[in-house]
Write an enzyme that holds these catalytic residues in place. Structure first.
Site, PDB file in Angstrom:
ATOM      1  N   CYS A   1      88.632  30.292  33.551  1.00 10.88           N
ATOM      2  CA  CYS A   1      88.706  30.495  35.001  1.00 10.88           C
ATOM      3  C   CYS A   1      87.892  29.417  35.710  1.00 10.88           C
ATOM      4  O   CYS A   1      86.765  29.120  35.316  1.00 10.88           O
ATOM      5  CB  CYS A   1      88.161  31.881  35.359  1.00 10.88           C
ATOM      6  SG  CYS A   1      88.269  32.218  37.132  1.00 10.88           S
TER       7      CYS A   1
ATOM      8  N   CYS B   1      81.385  32.493  38.801  1.00 10.95           N
ATOM      9  CA  CYS B   1      80.675  33.780  38.911  1.00 10.95           C
ATOM     10  C   CYS B   1      79.629  33.895  37.788  1.00 10.95           C
ATOM     11  O   CYS B   1      79.988  33.826  36.602  1.00 10.95           O
ATOM     12  CB  CYS B   1      81.675  34.931  38.833  1.00 10.95           C
ATOM     13  SG  CYS B   1      83.113  34.687  39.900  1.00 10.95           S
TER      14      CYS B   1
ATOM     15  N   CYS C   1      80.067  36.265  34.718  1.00 10.13           N
ATOM     16  CA  CYS C   1      81.365  36.434  34.060  1.00 10.13           C
ATOM     17  C   CYS C   1      81.548  35.549  32.838  1.00 10.13           C
ATOM     18  O   CYS C   1      81.459  34.315  32.915  1.00 10.13           O
ATOM     19  CB  CYS C   1      82.491  36.171  35.063  1.00 10.13           C
ATOM     20  SG  CYS C   1      84.106  36.517  34.320  1.00 10.13           S
TER      21      CYS C   1
ATOM     22  N   CYS D   1      95.407  49.053  34.343  1.00 12.68           N
ATOM     23  CA  CYS D   1      94.906  47.973  35.205  1.00 12.68           C
ATOM     24  C   CYS D   1      94.970  46.634  34.474  1.00 12.68           C
ATOM     25  O   CYS D   1      94.384  46.481  33.400  1.00 12.68           O
ATOM     26  CB  CYS D   1      93.471  48.298  35.609  1.00 12.68           C
ATOM     27  SG  CYS D   1      92.743  47.052  36.667  1.00 12.68           S
TER      28      CYS D   1
ATOM     29  N   CYS E   1      97.680  48.939  38.489  1.00 12.64           N
ATOM     30  CA  CYS E   1      96.603  48.247  39.196  1.00 12.64           C
ATOM     31  C   CYS E   1      96.553  46.825  38.649  1.00 12.64           C
ATOM     32  O   CYS E   1      96.840  46.609  37.474  1.00 12.64           O
ATOM     33  CB  CYS E   1      95.276  48.962  38.929  1.00 12.64           C
ATOM     34  SG  CYS E   1      93.866  48.105  39.648  1.00 12.64           S
TER      35      CYS E   1
ATOM     36  N   CYS F   1      91.056  48.937  45.451  1.00 12.55           N
ATOM     37  CA  CYS F   1      89.993  49.261  44.495  1.00 12.55           C
ATOM     38  C   CYS F   1      88.935  48.184  44.699  1.00 12.55           C
ATOM     39  O   CYS F   1      89.203  47.003  44.460  1.00 12.55           O
ATOM     40  CB  CYS F   1      90.552  49.218  43.077  1.00 12.55           C
ATOM     41  SG  CYS F   1      89.288  49.384  41.808  1.00 12.55           S
TER      42      CYS F   1
ATOM     43  N   ARG G   1      84.122  55.025  40.501  1.00 14.54           N
ATOM     44  CA  ARG G   1      84.316  54.825  39.055  1.00 14.54           C
ATOM     45  C   ARG G   1      83.053  54.295  38.386  1.00 14.54           C
ATOM     46  O   ARG G   1      82.523  53.254  38.781  1.00 14.54           O
ATOM     47  CB  ARG G   1      85.483  53.864  38.776  1.00 14.54           C
ATOM     48  CG  ARG G   1      85.713  53.729  37.258  1.00 14.54           C
ATOM     49  CD  ARG G   1      86.973  52.966  36.877  1.00 14.54           C
ATOM     50  NE  ARG G   1      88.079  53.370  37.680  1.00 14.54           N
ATOM     51  CZ  ARG G   1      88.783  52.536  38.439  1.00 14.54           C
ATOM     52  NH1 ARG G   1      88.508  51.265  38.472  1.00 14.54           N
ATOM     53  NH2 ARG G   1      89.772  52.987  39.159  1.00 14.54           N
TER      54      ARG G   1
HETATM   55  N1  SAM Z   1      89.323  37.027  38.518  1.00 12.41           N
HETATM   56  C1  SAM Z   1      89.488  38.204  39.264  1.00 12.41           C
HETATM   57  C2  SAM Z   1      88.371  38.448  40.255  1.00 12.41           C
HETATM   58  O1  SAM Z   1      87.316  37.863  40.143  1.00 12.41           O
HETATM   59  O2  SAM Z   1      88.579  39.257  41.157  1.00 12.41           O
HETATM   60  C3  SAM Z   1      89.698  39.446  38.439  1.00 12.41           C
HETATM   61  C4  SAM Z   1      88.879  39.732  37.215  1.00 12.41           C
HETATM   62  S1  SAM Z   1      87.127  39.908  37.442  1.00 12.41           S
HETATM   63  C5  SAM Z   1      86.593  39.827  35.781  1.00 12.41           C
HETATM   64  C6  SAM Z   1      86.918  41.567  37.990  1.00 12.41           C
HETATM   65  C7  SAM Z   1      85.515  42.098  38.153  1.00 12.41           C
HETATM   66  O3  SAM Z   1      84.913  42.342  36.887  1.00 12.41           O
HETATM   67  C8  SAM Z   1      84.487  41.252  38.858  1.00 12.41           C
HETATM   68  O4  SAM Z   1      84.616  41.260  40.240  1.00 12.41           O
HETATM   69  C9  SAM Z   1      83.189  41.939  38.442  1.00 12.41           C
HETATM   70  O5  SAM Z   1      82.869  42.988  39.353  1.00 12.41           O
HETATM   71  C10 SAM Z   1      83.534  42.540  37.090  1.00 12.41           C
HETATM   72  N2  SAM Z   1      82.763  41.894  36.011  1.00 12.41           N
HETATM   73  C11 SAM Z   1      83.040  40.701  35.437  1.00 12.41           C
HETATM   74  N3  SAM Z   1      82.127  40.395  34.499  1.00 12.41           N
HETATM   75  C12 SAM Z   1      81.247  41.426  34.468  1.00 12.41           C
HETATM   76  C13 SAM Z   1      80.063  41.694  33.712  1.00 12.41           C
HETATM   77  N4  SAM Z   1      79.610  40.833  32.808  1.00 12.41           N
HETATM   78  N5  SAM Z   1      79.418  42.853  33.928  1.00 12.41           N
HETATM   79  C14 SAM Z   1      79.870  43.736  34.864  1.00 12.41           C
HETATM   80  N6  SAM Z   1      80.977  43.524  35.612  1.00 12.41           N
HETATM   81  C15 SAM Z   1      81.648  42.374  35.421  1.00 12.41           C
HETATM   82  C1  DTB Z   2      85.848  46.272  37.718  1.00 13.41           C
HETATM   83  O1  DTB Z   2      85.210  46.547  38.752  1.00 13.41           O
HETATM   84  N1  DTB Z   2      85.335  46.240  36.497  1.00 13.41           N
HETATM   85  C2  DTB Z   2      86.330  45.846  35.536  1.00 13.41           C
HETATM   86  C3  DTB Z   2      87.624  45.753  36.383  1.00 13.41           C
HETATM   87  N2  DTB Z   2      87.147  45.982  37.712  1.00 13.41           N
HETATM   88  C4  DTB Z   2      88.499  44.595  36.277  1.00 13.41           C
HETATM   89  C5  DTB Z   2      85.964  44.636  34.752  1.00 13.41           C
HETATM   90  C6  DTB Z   2      84.650  44.777  34.013  1.00 13.41           C
HETATM   91  C7  DTB Z   2      84.451  43.564  33.183  1.00 13.41           C
HETATM   92  C8  DTB Z   2      83.227  43.645  32.307  1.00 13.41           C
HETATM   93  C9  DTB Z   2      83.017  42.420  31.528  1.00 13.41           C
HETATM   94  C10 DTB Z   2      84.130  42.053  30.599  1.00 13.41           C
HETATM   95  O2  DTB Z   2      84.611  42.920  29.813  1.00 13.41           O
HETATM   96  O3  DTB Z   2      84.507  40.879  30.566  1.00 13.41           O
HETATM   97 FE1  SF4 Z   3      87.017  34.109  37.254  1.00 10.02          FE
HETATM   98 FE2  SF4 Z   3      85.410  35.889  36.130  1.00 10.02          FE
HETATM   99 FE3  SF4 Z   3      84.910  35.070  38.601  1.00 10.02          FE
HETATM  100 FE4  SF4 Z   3      87.079  36.647  38.115  1.00 10.02          FE
HETATM  101  S1  SF4 Z   3      84.928  37.226  37.888  1.00 10.02           S
HETATM  102  S2  SF4 Z   3      86.987  34.798  39.387  1.00 10.02           S
HETATM  103  S3  SF4 Z   3      87.617  35.908  36.061  1.00 10.02           S
HETATM  104  S4  SF4 Z   3      84.872  33.780  36.751  1.00 10.02           S
END
Ligand code: SAM
Ligand code: DTB
Ligand code: SF4
Length: 345
Positions: free
Chosen positions: A66, A70, A73, A110, A141, A201, A277
């Site tokens: 990606c 973030c 992430c 989802c 979702c 959501c 949630r």
């Molecule tokens: N790329 C898209 C976005 O950023 O909206 C969709 C996927 S993104 C992984 C969805 C959500 O996962 C993020 O907004 C964040 O709240 C959650 N998330 C990602 N990594 C995480 C982590 N290490 N711990 C907790 N929540 C995480």
């Molecule tokens: C949300 O709020 N939490 C989910 C879903 N929406 C997409 C993602 C959590 C991701 C946790 C880290 C991972 O598994 O990569």
């Molecule tokens: Fe990309 Fe992860 Fe950020 Fe979603 S949360 S935009 S997957 S870097």
């Protein structure tokens, strides 16, 4: 408003409001713990059956690489994590997993993709996934990053019930966590999702080094949206090696579990008719902490062994916990959100 906990009537928090002040939300956060949980549980019981839980299963339809940065992430191309990037999944492979999720008792499926936003050519197969999952009788979702208005409309037309797009933290702290997009970009996508007529959501992450004020401002931003999100995921940071938040020196302080429970309770009080949630981070939580979160008003979880890239509790552990607590998985979409008239999950 000054809160005097011993004199607050039980119906104090029942109305749906969009004008919460920071002062009010801080006062709610700092109520004595027992009063806070009493009110959260009372509100929860007014709007929901307190003994049901909504189960959503997550699948990562496109992993890693990606372009966004973030700091939490593991899927950002800018962080040196062990994750292998993968191309967009085939439609049939997604449907196979959806059938398995349904057989295990999930009511919503989802689909997440590690994109800044979908390219138009990527959207076509995703639309097929959505209509296929919907045809299985599951709620749909997706979380695909930023959307343009016409993309939101195409997703809705394919049968998408929900779009997940998190505010993640306060507007101020957002800049410390992500530099490749602005808070306003998130709000714009949320508005496109609403305008297309889909359910929202939207939630955040606790444990990224934010302070109490940031937690107040995150929940206030969610509750003061023109309509409350029907679903509010509260994630506890899952620290993944190689991500900036996991490599910070000195390391981030762990979240006080009781502060996490408070955050759930305040989300319940500010958005009384929304599903709250208990999201990422459950794998590390004790059964007792999860039970306290349900007591505080959480009524939905991610269900299935995997989140996007990190583990989630095994389904048999979850089923045993639900049985011990007398929680029944929710099946039918018979709860209507009083504001939007939409099924609330
Ligand atoms: N790329 C898209 C976005 O950023 O909206 C969709 C996927 S993104 C992984 C969805 C959500 O996962 C993020 O907004 C964040 O709240 C959650 N998330 C990602 N990594 C995480 C982590 N290490 N711990 C907790 N929540 C995480
Ligand atoms: C949300 O709020 N939490 C989910 C879903 N929406 C997409 C993602 C959590 C991701 C946790 C880290 C991972 O598994 O990569
Ligand atoms: Fe990309 Fe992860 Fe950020 Fe979603 S949360 S935009 S997957 S870097």
């Amino acid at each position: 408003m000054s809160l005097s906990p011993d004199r607050l009537p039980q119906d104090h928090f029942l109305s749906i409001r969009h004008d919460w002040s920071a002062e009010e939300v801080s006062q709610i956060f700092r109520l004595p713990f027992n009063d806070l949980l009493y009110h959260a549980q009372g509100v929860h019981r007014h709007y929901f059956d307190a003994n049901t839980i909504q189960l959503s299963t997550l699948i990562n339809i496109k992993a890693g690489a990606c372009p966004e940065d973030c700091a939490y992430c593991p899927q950002s191309a800018r962080h040196d994590t062990e994750l292998e990037a993968e191309a967009l999944m085939e439609v049939e492979a997604v449907l196979k997993q959806a059938r398995q999720a349904k057989a295990k008792g999930a009511s919503r499926f989802c689909m997440g993709a590690a994109w800044r936003g979908p390219k138009d050519r990527d959207l076509q197969p995703v639309l097929k996934m959505i209509s296929g999952v919907k045809a299985l009788g599951l709620e749909t979702c997706a979380t695909l990053g930023m959307l343009k208005p016409e993309q939101a409309t195409a997703l809705r037309d394919a049968g998408l019930d929900y779009y997940n797009h998190n505010l993640d933290t306060s507007e101020d702290y957002y800049k410390e966590i992500i530099s490749t997009r602005r808070y306003q970009d998130r709000l714009d996508t949320l508005a496109h999702v609403r305008d297309a007529g889909m359910k929202v959501c939207c939630g955040g992450i606790i444990g990224m080094g934010e302070d109490d004020h940031d937690r107040v401002e995150l929940l206030r931003a969610l509750a003061n949206l023109p309509h409350h999100p029907e679903s509010v995921p509260v994630n506890l940071l899952v620290p993944v090696s190689g991500t900036p938040l996991a490599e910070q020196v000195p390391p981030l302080d762990p979240v006080d579990p009781l502060e996490f429970v408070r955050t759930i309770a305040v989300a319940r009080l500010l958005m009384p008719a929304s599903y709250v949630r208990l999201s990422a981070g459950r794998e590390q939580m004790s059964d007792e902490l999860q039970a306290l979160c349900f007591q505080a008003g959480a009524n939905s979880v991610f269900y299935g062994e995997q989140l996007l890239t990190t583990p989630n509790p095994q389904s048999d552990r979850d089923q045993a916990l639900f049985a011990r607590l007398g929680l029944r998985p929710e099946q039918a979409d018979d709860v209507v959100h009083p504001e939007t008239g939409q099924a609330a999950y």
